[in-house]
Design an enzyme around this catalytic site. Structure first.
Site, short mmCIF file in Angstrom:
data_model
loop_
_atom_site.label_atom_id
_atom_site.label_comp_id
_atom_site.label_asym_id
_atom_site.label_seq_id
_atom_site.Cartn_x
_atom_site.Cartn_y
_atom_site.Cartn_z
CD GLU A 212 -1.05 0.03 3.76
OE1 GLU A 212 -1.74 1.03 4.03
OE2 GLU A 212 -1.07 -1.03 4.43
N GLY A 230 -6.14 -6.26 7.92
CA GLY A 230 -6.86 -7.52 7.84
C GLY A 230 -6.10 -8.45 6.91
CD GLU A 391 -3.17 -10.25 15.88
OE1 GLU A 391 -2.67 -10.01 14.76
OE2 GLU A 391 -4.38 -10.09 16.12
CD GLU A 394 -2.02 -10.09 10.55
OE1 GLU A 394 -1.81 -8.88 10.33
OE2 GLU A 394 -3.09 -10.51 11.06
CE LYS A 398 0.42 -8.39 8.00
NZ LYS A 398 0.16 -7.37 9.05
#
Length: 416
Positions: A212, A230, A391, A394, A398
């Site tokens: 982003e 998310g 978490e 996650e 990534k």
């Protein structure tokens, strides 16, 4: 730097701007390489200091490239106690020359003499190839920094009302010297970023596949920011990806995290936009980004006079999806709870021009190298509904955008 229109390669330094926590240093180089430098303290916000330094350049038209680090946010979010005077907040440069490559492969050059253009066109016809066996995938499932415990502390602080959301990250040491350009190539072929980049500037090297932008302002004054919050894994298999998408779109924690991020982005754009022009042009869509898929939205607005593009980036920085809500207490929590300083991680790679355009791409999904140290870093958004184990998982998902594609510097070069 890979933007929406293709890639630009910028090299050589005509002017260089280094912003520390206490001063701004501007160095100009003549055609013989002789340097003329000036250094001054500043009392304005960091973005204004950069804007004033750029306005003072002895150039009519320019494009500037570089990075701003996470610490860039500290002076305007009450976190200066965490900084030393010589901590570097930003490093920008006006290049001697640029090569632009569009998506069809066509080349365009600026500031390039015929000999250099010939050399660069020859390089373009003989692209770098990296053999699969040169890759050094890195395991990322160990937790030597106590990440889960730090997430649990953040959840307790959220329940105590100290903030709504915070992004807590962890660093992963790479036990070998990373070949940054080769890693960029292998990683870019495997990723689907919103923007990508690789740079070597001031002793720091990095390559990344950003999901982003922090924000952009185009020549017409249109402000755009793209909050992404998310996450679920992607690239496992068609069936697994589809199931993960359904889970993502229906997970209460992920939806809450995304919605409050969009709410904050709207407020930040509205602070510098013409009243009534702030809008959510795309809401909570799913965007695949390499090893993960995200909930993503787009917020726009029309820049109001006398605000500048740098004012807009100042308002949006650091990205809400890499800091937290409200930002000031979340940033304080990041400095307190993270095991090491972020540096350029969750800062931005910046491109700007004298025409008023500016784009700041969020530095995530990246690999970094400085001296004989190489490392990765990833984080997760912590809210009231968070679970420390999820978490941590996650962050692994990534890191999967970069860790499998690392290439080591050849032993002969590393020894040299």
């Amino acid at each position: 730097y890979e933007g929406t229109d293709g890639w630009v390669y910028a090299a050589g330094i005509r002017c260089e701007i280094v912003l520390t926590a206490s001063e701004v240093r501007v160095t100009s180089y003549d055609t013989d390489g002789r340097a003329q430098a000036r250094t001054a303290g500043y009392s304005v916000r960091p973005a204004q200091a950069l804007e004033e330094a750029l306005a003072g350049l002895d150039l009519d038209d320019w494009r500037v490239y570089g990075w701003i680090g996470f610490d860039f946010c500290a002076p305007f979010h009450g976190a200066t106690d965490h900084l030393d005077d010589d901590d570097e907040l930003a490093h920008l440069f006006v290049p001697e020359f640029e090569a632009f490559v569009d998506h069809s492969g066509d080349l365009r050059f600026v500031g390039v003499d015929p000999e250099l253009e010939t050399r660069m066109r020859s390089l373009a016809q003989n692209p770098l190839l990296v053999e699969d066996e040169a890759r050094r995938p890195l395991p990322v499932t160990e937790d030597p920094t106590g990440y889960r415990e730090r997430v649990a502390t953040a959840i307790d602080e959220i329940h105590a009302g100290r903030y709504e959301k915070v992004i807590i990250s962890r660093e992963v040491t790479v036990p070998f010297d990373v070949d940054i350009p080769a890693t960029y190539l292998t990683g870019r072929l495997a990723n689907t970023p919103a923007r990508s980049f690789t740079f070597r500037l001031g002793g720091l090297e990095a390559a990344g596949f950003s999901p982003e932008i922090v924000g952009s302002v185009d020549a017409s004054g249109l402000i755009t920011t793209e909050p992404v919050a998310g996450t679920r894994a992607h690239g496992v298999s068609p069936d697994a990806d589809a199931a993960a998408r359904v889970e993502l779109e229906n997970d209460d924690k992920e939806i809450v995290e995304h919605a409050i991020s969009v709410r904050t982005s709207c407020a930040e754009v509205a602070a510098v936009a013409v009243p009534g022009t702030t809008a959510v042009s795309e809401f909570m869509t799913v965007r695949p980004r390499g090893s993960v898929q995200h909930l993503a939205s787009t917020v726009v607005g029309q820049l109001a006079e006398p605000q500048s593009a740098w004012d807009a980036i100042q308002e949006l920085f650091p990205s809400v999806t890499a800091s937290g809500i409200p930002k000031a207490p979340a940033i304080d929590a990041i400095y307190r709870l993270e095991a090491s300083r972020r540096g350029v991680y969750s800062g931005a790679v910046v491109t700007a021009s004298s025409a008023g355009e500016l784009e700041a791409t969020l530095v995530l999904r990246s690999v970094y190298r400085k001296g004989d140290r190489s490392w990765l870093r990833a984080g997760a958004g912590i809210v009231r509904q968070s679970n420390p184990e999820r978490e941590f998982t996650e962050t692994c998902e990534k890191l999967g955008s970069v860790a499998p594609y690392l290439v080591a510097v050849p032993a002969s070069e590393a020894q040299a």
